[in-house]
Design an enzyme around this catalytic site. Structure first.
Site, PDB file in Angstrom:
ATOM      1  N   ARG A   8       0.832  -1.213   0.000  1.00 38.33           N
ATOM      2  CA  ARG A   8       0.000   0.000   0.000  1.00 38.33           C
ATOM      3  C   ARG A   8       0.860   1.253   0.000  1.00 38.33           C
ATOM      4  NH1 ARG A   8      -1.880   0.669   6.039  1.00 38.33           N
ATOM      5  NH2 ARG A   8      -0.844  -1.105   6.985  1.00 38.33           N
ATOM      6  N   SER A  35      -4.744   5.010   6.062  1.00 38.17           N
ATOM      7  CA  SER A  35      -4.405   3.582   6.011  1.00 38.17           C
ATOM      8  C   SER A  35      -4.082   3.119   4.597  1.00 38.17           C
ATOM      9  CB  SER A  35      -5.571   2.728   6.521  1.00 38.17           C
ATOM     10  OG  SER A  35      -5.847   3.025   7.851  1.00 38.17           O
ATOM     11  N   GLU A  56     -19.013   4.815   0.356  1.00 41.58           N
ATOM     12  CA  GLU A  56     -18.359   4.034  -0.687  1.00 41.58           C
ATOM     13  C   GLU A  56     -19.190   3.990  -1.969  1.00 41.58           C
ATOM     14  OE1 GLU A  56     -18.883   3.056   2.443  1.00 41.58           O
ATOM     15  OE2 GLU A  56     -16.872   2.936   3.297  1.00 41.58           O
ATOM     16  N   HIS A 107      -5.714  -3.895   2.135  1.00 46.28           N
ATOM     17  CA  HIS A 107      -6.314  -4.791   3.134  1.00 46.28           C
ATOM     18  C   HIS A 107      -7.081  -5.949   2.498  1.00 46.28           C
ATOM     19  CE1 HIS A 107      -5.146  -1.308   5.406  1.00 46.28           C
ATOM     20  NE2 HIS A 107      -5.524  -1.824   6.552  1.00 46.28           N
TER      21      HIS A 107
HETATM   22  C1  LIG Z   1     -18.429   0.724   5.401  1.00 40.53           C
HETATM   23  C2  LIG Z   1     -17.151   1.019   6.108  1.00 40.53           C
HETATM   24  N1  LIG Z   1     -16.264   1.851   5.555  1.00 40.53           N
HETATM   25  C3  LIG Z   1     -15.095   2.110   6.174  1.00 40.53           C
HETATM   26  C4  LIG Z   1     -14.793   1.542   7.378  1.00 40.53           C
HETATM   27  C5  LIG Z   1     -13.452   1.790   8.048  1.00 40.53           C
HETATM   28  N2  LIG Z   1     -13.642   2.620   9.250  1.00 40.53           N
HETATM   29  C6  LIG Z   1     -13.664   2.080  10.477  1.00 40.53           C
HETATM   30  S1  LIG Z   1     -14.077   3.214  11.659  1.00 40.53           S
HETATM   31  C7  LIG Z   1     -14.183   4.453  10.510  1.00 40.53           C
HETATM   32  C8  LIG Z   1     -14.612   5.835  10.861  1.00 40.53           C
HETATM   33  C9  LIG Z   1     -14.719   6.106  12.291  1.00 40.53           C
HETATM   34  O1  LIG Z   1     -15.452   7.265  12.574  1.00 40.53           O
HETATM   35  P1  LIG Z   1     -16.894   7.147  13.174  1.00 40.53           P
HETATM   36  O2  LIG Z   1     -17.680   6.247  12.295  1.00 40.53           O
HETATM   37  O3  LIG Z   1     -17.437   8.504  13.404  1.00 40.53           O
HETATM   38  O4  LIG Z   1     -16.656   6.369  14.537  1.00 40.53           O
HETATM   39  P2  LIG Z   1     -16.138   6.905  15.950  1.00 40.53           P
HETATM   40  O5  LIG Z   1     -15.532   8.233  15.757  1.00 40.53           O
HETATM   41  O6  LIG Z   1     -17.339   6.959  16.809  1.00 40.53           O
HETATM   42  O7  LIG Z   1     -15.174   5.874  16.412  1.00 40.53           O
HETATM   43  C10 LIG Z   1     -13.886   3.965   9.239  1.00 40.53           C
HETATM   44  C11 LIG Z   1     -13.859   4.780   8.037  1.00 40.53           C
HETATM   45  C12 LIG Z   1     -15.751   0.665   7.928  1.00 40.53           C
HETATM   46  N3  LIG Z   1     -15.520   0.020   9.082  1.00 40.53           N
HETATM   47  N4  LIG Z   1     -16.925   0.428   7.288  1.00 40.53           N
END
Ligand SMILES: Cc1ncc(C[n+]2csc(CCOP(=O)(O)OP(=O)(O)O)c2C)c(N)n1
Lengths: 312, 288
Positions: A8, A35, A56, A107
């Protein structure tokens, strides 16, 4: 000592190079740029980078619109979200109209590790290979990643390139010659052929070494392009070595094994065996532990070779 | 499965299994925050920030608001809690362990091979977990299904879905928002962990979701805004949500990502990074 490098990171760095050469290159991400390493491009060319947030499906539509307007679009997320989450959008907005969008996903596979099954992309190749216009590539190391990304930028049409989370062993040197759709014979052998992709190529080479000590000569092919498949190399391997093992970090169905088997069955039936994730989800755990558990190891390939060679 | 936690009574609807006071809840969340830090640092990976921002809300639900039975995780009359933001699994696991679903000692198996505590929630592996998650933005739809089934079968359980603010970017969340109101699901309650941060930075910069309250109102929801770390406000909001008839309620809980650990608060670096042993030590000290 094997030297390891991140596919990556190679992608992120290559994007900068491409961005400098071509001002029509646009990069999209979905809240994962730190990432997926598209943040390198974002820093260098902020006006040509769009973070679509946690959207997405929307990102795919946006990519298609940009591509239809003459841009070369790289759209990136984790492999699970870049395939499963937006499949109809890929089908309708990119595959059917054959737009110039490069889906590069990090990933891939179960070597994602501890995040667990929700984050293990093990259906992605099957999905992408089912879309007729997509060229599907799984590079074997960081150097091949750079070449594949450059080739995608230089070739019109939809691409899917699957990369890994962990660093992976380097098997090529700078100057590596890469052609889309043309497999690479890594090692000659007359008793059996191991066809592998991605992280399994290094393991196939390791298995071939162990088998050579036992008097079994393995041909090893890096089938980096799953679609279009290098049929000629497969038919040649079947004719000359008369047995084939296919190794991939993917479910049994719809990936490299299925695709190779189709050609073998049609052109030159020979005994085959498959090293893959079968029909099962994995678990949370360290990448190495998960690969070991699933038998995606040099030893796993060695065993498959010994079994199938008896059927010759 | 054995555990040594006292559980108040064999539940009939009308009595809570747990009936913690605000000081007890406050004490409990301190302990849970320590669990979260220990679990994630032991695992060497995971999501501390969003676990710490959500833990007070989940604690209020399991130790005060919800009817549930740790000895009978699939008791059919239980109130349902769905963690849509599946990466906050450590917060849920800590709550489930402390309320008796499985031994507290099991918490440090998080993310290890063959553990029941997967990196993201798994409906089939962990007692008390209602739904597998990890791909964001899908939990509210699942909650609608649960709430519709309650209406169909004349059950009076409530369904609670915890969303992140990042999930308010996913299209599916808004499809669910539209349909929950359309189906008049007053037994469905969404809580948004409005910690202002997502993975790559501030939601305002990555993908602005404001005006959030007005959006949910426009979609037909009753909205409540609270400080998501203030138990008086959390409990009052849940009472108000339950009393609301004819439409679903969303509680926009203003929270702090990394809450309780000074160097994690509002620090996007700790979205998905485990504290080092030294950092964990410092964090645990702050949480004494
Ligand atoms: C559909 C999807 N896209 C991307 C991710 C990767 N991902 C994990 S957490 C996150 C964002 C975290 O922010 P938020 O959703 O506001 O959670 P918090 O701040 O409450 O932890 C992303 C992009 C995912 N888990 N699912």
């Amino acid at each position: 000592m094997t030297v390891e490098a991140s596919t990556r990171e190679a992608y992120g760095r290559t994007l900068i190079e491409l961005g400098k050469q071509n001002k029509d290159i646009i990069v999209l991400d979905a809240d994962l740029s730190l990432s997926t390493m598209t943040h390198f491009f974002a820093q260098e060319f902020p006006e040509r980078f769009f973070d679509c947030g946690l959207e997405e499906q929307n990102m795919i539509g946006i990519a298609a619109g940009l591509a239809a307007s003459g841009k070369t679009v790289f759209a990136t997320s984790f492999a699970v979200f870049a395939s499963c989450r937006c499949f109809d959008q890929l089908r309708m907005c990119i595959s059917q109209p054959k737009l110039n969008v490069k889906m590069v996903a990090t990933h891939g596979g179960i070597s994602v590790g501890e995040d667990g099954t929700s984050h293990h992309a093990i259906e992605d190749l099957s999905l992408y290979c089912s879309l007729p216009s997509f060229t599907v590539i799984v590079p074997a190391d960081a150097i091949e990643t750079t070449e594949a990304v450059k080739a995608a930028a230089a070739t019109y049409g939809p691409f899917y390139i699957r990369l890994s989370r962990p660093k992976t062993p380097l098997i090529y040197r700078k100057g590596h010659h890469f052609t889309v759709g043309k497999s690479i014979t890594m090692k000659q052998g007359k008793d059996i052929t191991i066809i592998a992709m991605g992280i399994m190529v290094a393991k196939a080479l390791e298995a071939a070494k162990m088998l050579a000590d036992q008097g079994i000569g393995c041909r090893v092919i890096n089938m980096h392009t799953l679609n279009p498949l290098d049929e000629e190399a497969i038919i040649k391997a079947a004719s000359e070595t008369k047995a084939i093992v296919v190794a991939e970090e993917h479910l049994a169905h719809g990936g490299l094994g299925s695709r190779v088997a189709q050609i073998v069955a049609r052109e030159k039936p020979v005994p085959m065996s498959f090293v893959n994730l079968k029909d099962r989800y994995s678990l949370s755990g360290k990448p190495g532990e998960l690969l070991q558990r699933a038998g995606l190891t040099a030893e796993g390939i060695e065993e498959a070779v010994k079994q199938v060679i008896q059927k010759k | 499965m054995s555990n040594n936690i006292k559980v108040a009574s064999q539940d009939t609807r009308g009595t809570n299994v747990f009936d913690f006071s605000v000081p007890e809840l406050t004490e409990m969340t301190k302990k849970l925050r320590r669990h979260i830090i220990t679990m994630i640092s032991t695992a060497g990976s995971g999501h501390p920030g969003g676990s710490l921002s959500a833990v007070d809300i989940i604690t209020a639900l399991y130790f005060k608001i919800m009817h549930h039975d740790p000895h009978n995780p699939r008791w059919k009359d239980r109130d349902r809690f769905i963690l849509s933001k599946g990466h906050a699994a450590p917060a849920l696991y800590a709550v489930l362990a402390e309320s008796g679903y499985f031994p507290v000692e099991e918490l440090t198996t998080l993310r290890k091979l063959d553990s029941r505590l997967q990196g993201h929630t798994d409906r089939n592996l962990t007692p008390g977990v209602e739904m597998s998650a990890g791909s964001l933005g899908q939990g509210l739809s699942f909650g609608i299904g649960i709430a519709l089934a309650a209406k169909l079968d004349h059950h009076d359980y409530q369904t609670y879905v915890l969303l992140s603010d990042g999930e308010c970017e996913e299209g599916q969340t808004w499809e669910a928002a539209l349909s929950a109101a359309h189906f008049k699901l007053d037994n469905l309650n969404a809580i948004i962990d409005r910690n202002q941060l997502q993975l790559s930075g501030w939601t305002q910069n990555i993908m602005d979701i404001e005006p959030l309250n007005k959006k949910w109102q426009a979609f037909g929801w009753h909205t409540i805004e609270i400080d998501g770390h203030n138990f008086d406000q959390i409990l009052t909001a849940f009472e108000e949500a339950k009393a609301t008839k004819g439409r679903p309620t969303v509680i926009i809980a203003h929270t702090t990502k990394g809450k309780g650990v000074s160097f994690m608060e509002n620090n996007v670096e700790f979205h998905g990074k485990a504290p080092t042993l030294e950092e964990a030590k410092r964090a645990l000290k702050e949480l004494e």
